[in-house]
Structure formats: C-alpha cells, structure tokens
Design a protein around this motif. Structure first.
Motif, PDB file in Angstrom:
ATOM      1  N   MET A   1      -3.261  24.426  -0.353  1.00  0.00           N
ATOM      2  CA  MET A   1      -3.761  24.150   1.163  1.00  0.00           C
ATOM      3  C   MET A   1      -2.791  22.789   1.643  1.00  0.00           C
ATOM      4  O   MET A   1      -2.903  21.916   0.802  1.00  0.00           O
ATOM      5  N   LYS A   2      -2.478  23.005   2.687  1.00  0.00           N
ATOM      6  CA  LYS A   2      -1.725  21.659   3.359  1.00  0.00           C
ATOM      7  C   LYS A   2      -2.542  20.640   3.574  1.00  0.00           C
ATOM      8  O   LYS A   2      -3.857  20.528   3.596  1.00  0.00           O
ATOM      9  N   LYS A   3      -2.248  19.315   3.655  1.00  0.00           N
ATOM     10  CA  LYS A   3      -2.800  18.094   3.495  1.00  0.00           C
ATOM     11  C   LYS A   3      -2.983  17.997   4.996  1.00  0.00           C
ATOM     12  O   LYS A   3      -1.875  17.945   5.841  1.00  0.00           O
ATOM     13  N   TYR A   4      -4.182  17.815   5.349  1.00  0.00           N
ATOM     14  CA  TYR A   4      -4.456  17.520   6.803  1.00  0.00           C
ATOM     15  C   TYR A   4      -4.891  15.834   7.207  1.00  0.00           C
ATOM     16  O   TYR A   4      -5.698  15.508   6.624  1.00  0.00           O
ATOM     17  N   ASN A   5      -4.070  15.294   8.366  1.00  0.00           N
ATOM     18  CA  ASN A   5      -4.581  14.130   8.551  1.00  0.00           C
ATOM     19  C   ASN A   5      -5.746  14.075  10.022  1.00  0.00           C
ATOM     20  O   ASN A   5      -5.565  14.813  10.852  1.00  0.00           O
ATOM     21  N   TRP A   6      -6.755  13.404   9.458  1.00  0.00           N
ATOM     22  CA  TRP A   6      -8.141  13.519  10.541  1.00  0.00           C
ATOM     23  C   TRP A   6      -7.962  12.143  11.192  1.00  0.00           C
ATOM     24  O   TRP A   6      -7.788  11.063  10.574  1.00  0.00           O
ATOM     25  N   GLY A   7      -8.344  12.342  12.456  1.00  0.00           N
ATOM     26  CA  GLY A   7      -8.609  11.010  13.259  1.00  0.00           C
ATOM     27  C   GLY A   7      -9.985  11.132  13.640  1.00  0.00           C
ATOM     28  O   GLY A   7     -10.551  12.208  14.466  1.00  0.00           O
ATOM     29  N   LEU A   8     -10.765  10.142  13.635  1.00  0.00           N
ATOM     30  CA  LEU A   8     -12.501   9.962  13.745  1.00  0.00           C
ATOM     31  C   LEU A   8     -12.688   9.297  15.074  1.00  0.00           C
ATOM     32  O   LEU A   8     -11.911   8.219  15.377  1.00  0.00           O
TER      33      LEU A   8
END
Length: 325
Positions: free
Chosen positions: A1-8
């Motif tokens: 699975m792709k690595k996802y960048n999260w912004g909170l």
C-alpha cells in the motif's frame, strides 16, 4: 500500500488520539495546523510531526499532503472540508461531519466531483466485531430484524460555556453523541427511516440536553434511541429479530457481541463472539480510510453518513432547534 501523508487540523483530545494512531499505523505524521500557536508547536513536538503550519491555507497548499483529518468544533467542518477537497485532498472529518443535511449534500457532491474520498469519523464502522455481527444477521441467525434500541448518555460538567452546551458552536447531545447512536441504528436498519417521532429537554443555553427518538422505515422496522448529556447511560445497542437478539456494549469501540437465540420463544441459546481491540479503534479507522483511497471507494460509508445527516436534520426540525451559524 502507498505511504500516505496526513495533515491534521486541530489539536484537541481526539486529535491526540488520532495522532497516536497515525504514528502507530504509518510510523509518522506529515503536518498539523491549529489556531493556538503555542499548543500547535507543542503538539507537533510531542507527536513527532514533521511540519506545522500557522494557517489552514498554508497547509492545504502543500502538494505532498494526501489526506486531511479535521478535528475542530462542528461549525468549522463544512468550510474546511470544502477547502480541503478543492485543494485535491482526501478528507476524514470527525462527527458530526456537518451541522445540517444541506451542507452534507454539498460536500458529498463535491467529493464525487473531485474524485476524492470523504469519510466521517464513526469508529463503529471500522471495528471488526461489526463485520461479524452483520455476517450473522445476513445468515438469518436472528431472523427478520424488527427492533433496534440504542442508548448513549454522558455526564458532562455543568458548564454553560463548554462547547458541549454552546449554541454558537452547534453544541448539544444530538450532534455530539447522537450521531453515534443514529449511526448504529442505521447500520442495522434495512433502509432509511421515513418516520421520525421525538421529544427533547433543552439545556439552559438552548441546545438539546437529552432526547428520545423513534425511527420507522417502510418495512416497519423500529429504532428507539435515548440520548443525554447530563445523565450517564451505557453505550448499549440491541438488535432484535424473530429468532433472537444481539447486544453490543460500548458500541462505538465494541469488541464483543452477546447473541441470544430464541427460535421457539421458550428456550434460549447464548453465544458470545469477540473481535478486535478497543484501544486500536482509531488504528482500524486509519487503515480503512487508506484502504478506501487505495481501492477508490468507501464501501458505501458516505451513503450511510448521508442518511444520518438527514435523520439528524429531521429530528432537529421536529424540535425547532436552529443554530446561529
């Protein structure tokens, strides 16, 4: 699975839990923003977040961010969701996803137009136990589903200034805890209710303190819901059919389900099934959201949120409750 960048967006208590889950599932968090600079800097340091932004606009402009998580008071959700989707981001937003159904319909259509996943933060959708319960029901173990009963009662401190009771922040039991109860009911109803009966006791600030809600659909299935912000109740859901019933305690993060089978209405057989870990609730949620993005669909979750938003509107309309915003 792709690595996802999260912004909170937000640094309140649920954002703390979500940050811990993101670090556990993904090993890192890309970015965070919040209004209070001092709390923002401390949050970023405590949670080992790579970047912090002083404004939402600056964070949304970062092309490396894939997913925005929104953990602010309800009244800000609609605006942030629209901005995030228009910036090309997927969105996970805490419940209530919007304060009314009109706003929900708009952001649902926007997500479809932009080809992005939009999801509401109901942990019960992601707990493994519900998959097992739904499998048992689909196998006709409980017969025809007739009745659903759901309780959720919190004992919030008597503080008219708190966001839970603040009308300007769309406070009250319905949007804070009622979404979970209605989500439980809608999950087990065969179709959307078309009849709503309800009564309410208002808090001194004008928001709903406690309420009783009855929902009925065209198949004559009933759901009875009890909510309170000033009286503790168990978070208990009961699904009853012609062959028995299943009781699920602490249903937002449930790990067990107690089945009672009564095929002849005289003898009973009991069975307990166990699945998942309540402490991992937000980890399941993170993993599912990323899976939805990977697969390009959310398994109908946003359609359930659509039904919930419209049911909450129906209830609040019956009460004559409107928020200043």
């Amino acid at each position: 699975m792709k690595k996802y960048n999260w912004g909170l967006i937000g640094t309140g208590w649920i954002a703390h839990e979500m940050a811990d889950a993101l670090n556990q599932v993904n090993g890192e968090i890309y970015a965070v923003t919040a209004l209070n600079k001092d709390r923002l800097i401390k949050f970023a340091a405590d949670k080992h977040i790579k970047k912090y932004y002083l404004t939402v606009a600056d964070m949304l402009a970062d092309p490396k961010i894939d997913i925005i998580y929104i953990a602010t008071p309800h009244i800000f959700h609609y605006d942030y969701i629209k901005k995030a989707l228009n910036a090309g981001k997927h969105v996970l937003c805490e419940k209530a996803i919007t304060v009314n159904a009109k706003q929900f319909d708009e952001v649902q259509q926007l997500a479809k137009t932009k080809g992005k996943i939009l999801s509401e933060g109901f942990t019960l959708y992601h707990m493994p136990i519900f998959k097992k319960v739904l499998h048992e029901i689909a196998a006709n173990k409980l017969g025809k589903i007739k009745m659903i009963q759901v309780n959720f009662g919190s004992l919030k401190d008597f503080d008219p200034q708190n966001r839970f009771f603040n009308k300007d922040l769309a406070g009250g039991a319905l949007l804070d805890i009622g979404g979970y109860a209605v989500a439980f009911a809608r999950l087990f109803l065969a179709e959307q209710p078309n009849t709503t009966l309800t009564t309410v006791k208002f808090f001194e600030t004008g928001v709903d303190e406690q309420a009783g809600i009855i929902l009925k659909n065209s198949r004559q299935q009933l759901a009875v819901i009890s909510l309170s912000m000033r009286a503790k109740q168990p978070k208990r859901g009961l699904v009853s059919g012609t062959k028995g019933y299943v009781e699920i305690n602490n249903y937002p993060r449930a790990t067990t389900a107690e089945f009672t089978y009564t095929a002849d209405a005289h003898t009973e057989q009991h069975n307990t099934i166990v699945a998942g870990n309540s402490s991992q609730a937000l980890c399941y949620e993170v993993a599912d959201i990323q899976r939805y993005i990977e697969n390009g669909h959310d398994n109908g979750q946003l359609d359930l949120s659509h039904d919930i938003a419209h049911l909450l509107d129906s209830v609040r309309t019956s009460w004559g409750l409107e928020f200043p915003s």
